[in-house]
Design a protein around this motif. Sequence first.
Motif, PDB file in Angstrom:
ATOM      1  N   GLY A 242     -75.254 -65.894 -87.567  1.00  0.00           N
ATOM      2  CA  GLY A 242     -75.073 -64.683 -86.788  1.00  0.00           C
ATOM      3  C   GLY A 242     -75.462 -64.775 -85.331  1.00  0.00           C
ATOM      4  N   ARG A 243     -75.698 -65.977 -84.831  1.00  0.00           N
ATOM      5  CA  ARG A 243     -76.109 -66.132 -83.432  1.00  0.00           C
ATOM      6  C   ARG A 243     -75.062 -66.842 -82.581  1.00  0.00           C
ATOM      7  N   GLY A 244     -73.886 -67.101 -83.128  1.00  0.00           N
ATOM      8  CA  GLY A 244     -72.875 -67.894 -82.433  1.00  0.00           C
ATOM      9  C   GLY A 244     -72.475 -67.369 -81.074  1.00  0.00           C
ATOM     10  N   LEU A 245     -72.084 -66.105 -81.001  1.00  0.00           N
ATOM     11  CA  LEU A 245     -71.652 -65.577 -79.708  1.00  0.00           C
ATOM     12  C   LEU A 245     -72.824 -65.334 -78.771  1.00  0.00           C
ATOM     13  N   ALA A 246     -74.028 -65.149 -79.298  1.00  0.00           N
ATOM     14  CA  ALA A 246     -75.208 -65.075 -78.427  1.00  0.00           C
ATOM     15  C   ALA A 246     -75.417 -66.428 -77.747  1.00  0.00           C
ATOM     16  N   LEU A 247     -75.177 -67.522 -78.468  1.00  0.00           N
ATOM     17  CA  LEU A 247     -75.258 -68.853 -77.857  1.00  0.00           C
ATOM     18  C   LEU A 247     -74.178 -69.029 -76.800  1.00  0.00           C
ATOM     19  N   VAL A 248     -72.975 -68.598 -77.115  1.00  0.00           N
ATOM     20  CA  VAL A 248     -71.887 -68.686 -76.137  1.00  0.00           C
ATOM     21  C   VAL A 248     -72.261 -67.910 -74.882  1.00  0.00           C
ATOM     22  N   ASP A 249     -72.790 -66.711 -75.057  1.00  0.00           N
ATOM     23  CA  ASP A 249     -73.193 -65.880 -73.925  1.00  0.00           C
ATOM     24  C   ASP A 249     -74.277 -66.562 -73.092  1.00  0.00           C
TER      25      ASP A 249
ATOM     26  N   ARG B  52     -69.128 -67.921 -68.032  1.00  0.00           N
ATOM     27  CA  ARG B  52     -68.362 -66.706 -68.265  1.00  0.00           C
ATOM     28  C   ARG B  52     -67.747 -66.811 -69.643  1.00  0.00           C
ATOM     29  N   TRP B  53     -67.562 -65.687 -70.301  1.00  0.00           N
ATOM     30  CA  TRP B  53     -66.815 -65.681 -71.551  1.00  0.00           C
ATOM     31  C   TRP B  53     -66.258 -64.295 -71.790  1.00  0.00           C
ATOM     32  N   GLY B  54     -65.276 -64.215 -72.664  1.00  0.00           N
ATOM     33  CA  GLY B  54     -64.696 -62.936 -73.010  1.00  0.00           C
ATOM     34  C   GLY B  54     -63.664 -63.114 -74.099  1.00  0.00           C
ATOM     35  N   TRP B  55     -62.931 -62.065 -74.338  1.00  0.00           N
ATOM     36  CA  TRP B  55     -61.864 -62.129 -75.328  1.00  0.00           C
ATOM     37  C   TRP B  55     -60.774 -61.151 -74.933  1.00  0.00           C
ATOM     38  N   SER B  56     -59.584 -61.390 -75.448  1.00  0.00           N
ATOM     39  CA  SER B  56     -58.472 -60.487 -75.183  1.00  0.00           C
ATOM     40  C   SER B  56     -57.518 -60.530 -76.370  1.00  0.00           C
ATOM     41  N   PRO B  57     -56.803 -59.419 -76.604  1.00  0.00           N
ATOM     42  CA  PRO B  57     -55.783 -59.425 -77.651  1.00  0.00           C
ATOM     43  C   PRO B  57     -54.686 -60.426 -77.288  1.00  0.00           C
TER      44      PRO B  57
ATOM     45  N   LEU C  39     -67.164 -73.121 -68.188  1.00  0.00           N
ATOM     46  CA  LEU C  39     -68.339 -73.815 -67.662  1.00  0.00           C
ATOM     47  C   LEU C  39     -67.994 -74.353 -66.287  1.00  0.00           C
ATOM     48  N   ASP C  40     -68.857 -74.104 -65.326  1.00  0.00           N
ATOM     49  CA  ASP C  40     -68.652 -74.639 -63.986  1.00  0.00           C
ATOM     50  C   ASP C  40     -69.279 -76.013 -63.911  1.00  0.00           C
ATOM     51  N   ARG C  41     -68.505 -76.971 -63.449  1.00  0.00           N
ATOM     52  CA  ARG C  41     -69.004 -78.323 -63.270  1.00  0.00           C
ATOM     53  C   ARG C  41     -69.487 -78.477 -61.840  1.00  0.00           C
ATOM     54  N   CYS C  42     -70.697 -78.957 -61.657  1.00  0.00           N
ATOM     55  CA  CYS C  42     -71.297 -79.133 -60.330  1.00  0.00           C
ATOM     56  C   CYS C  42     -70.903 -80.488 -59.757  1.00  0.00           C
ATOM     57  N   ALA C  43     -70.832 -80.566 -58.436  1.00  0.00           N
ATOM     58  CA  ALA C  43     -70.513 -81.833 -57.773  1.00  0.00           C
ATOM     59  C   ALA C  43     -71.676 -82.805 -57.871  1.00  0.00           C
ATOM     60  N   THR C  44     -72.909 -82.292 -57.884  1.00  0.00           N
ATOM     61  CA  THR C  44     -74.082 -83.150 -58.012  1.00  0.00           C
ATOM     62  C   THR C  44     -74.811 -82.797 -59.295  1.00  0.00           C
TER      63      THR C  44
ATOM     64  N   ARG D 127     -77.963 -76.911 -67.428  1.00  0.00           N
ATOM     65  CA  ARG D 127     -76.600 -77.163 -67.884  1.00  0.00           C
ATOM     66  C   ARG D 127     -75.555 -76.693 -66.896  1.00  0.00           C
ATOM     67  N   THR D 128     -75.881 -75.827 -65.969  1.00  0.00           N
ATOM     68  CA  THR D 128     -74.941 -75.433 -64.929  1.00  0.00           C
ATOM     69  C   THR D 128     -75.704 -75.346 -63.626  1.00  0.00           C
ATOM     70  N   CYS D 129     -75.106 -75.516 -62.563  1.00  0.00           N
ATOM     71  CA  CYS D 129     -75.591 -75.469 -61.198  1.00  0.00           C
ATOM     72  C   CYS D 129     -76.972 -74.823 -60.998  1.00  0.00           C
TER      73      CYS D 129
END
Length: 152
Positions: A97-104, A109-114, A125-130, A135-137
Amino acid sequence: MQLEIRPDPAEVGRARRWARSRLAGSGIAADDPLAETLILLVSELVTNAVVHTGCPAVLRLSLPGAAAEPATVRLEVADLSGRAPVPRCVDGDATGGRGLALVDGLADRWGWSPEGAGKRIWCELDRCATPQPARTCGTELPVYGNLAYEAV
């Protein structure tokens, strides 16, 4: 790039292997923090699709061109269930029951749409140049207590 997913829990491992091979093919090393985070996100989103919908799904992955440049990695899982992801609270002893909490917590950014009769859940996920220690910038992960989300 996309992978068809059958409604079978064994597909989660196949999806991780597929994503790892795509990352390696784009020059993102397996020990890169971006790769480690992305594989965890693949596991969570594909597990949700397989366990909570019982329907086939499609995993899509959009990777940056040059590994040294700042870019965004996008992961999407589309399934045939029109039911929206619904938050739920779990206690500390719950095994799921923690899957989307981990994603968040892990995705920038995350979301969903029909989508047609179903839906598409996505994260980026944003990839940093350095290289950065987080895990992110340099962004710290938020703390979530007992709030968890479940795709139903």
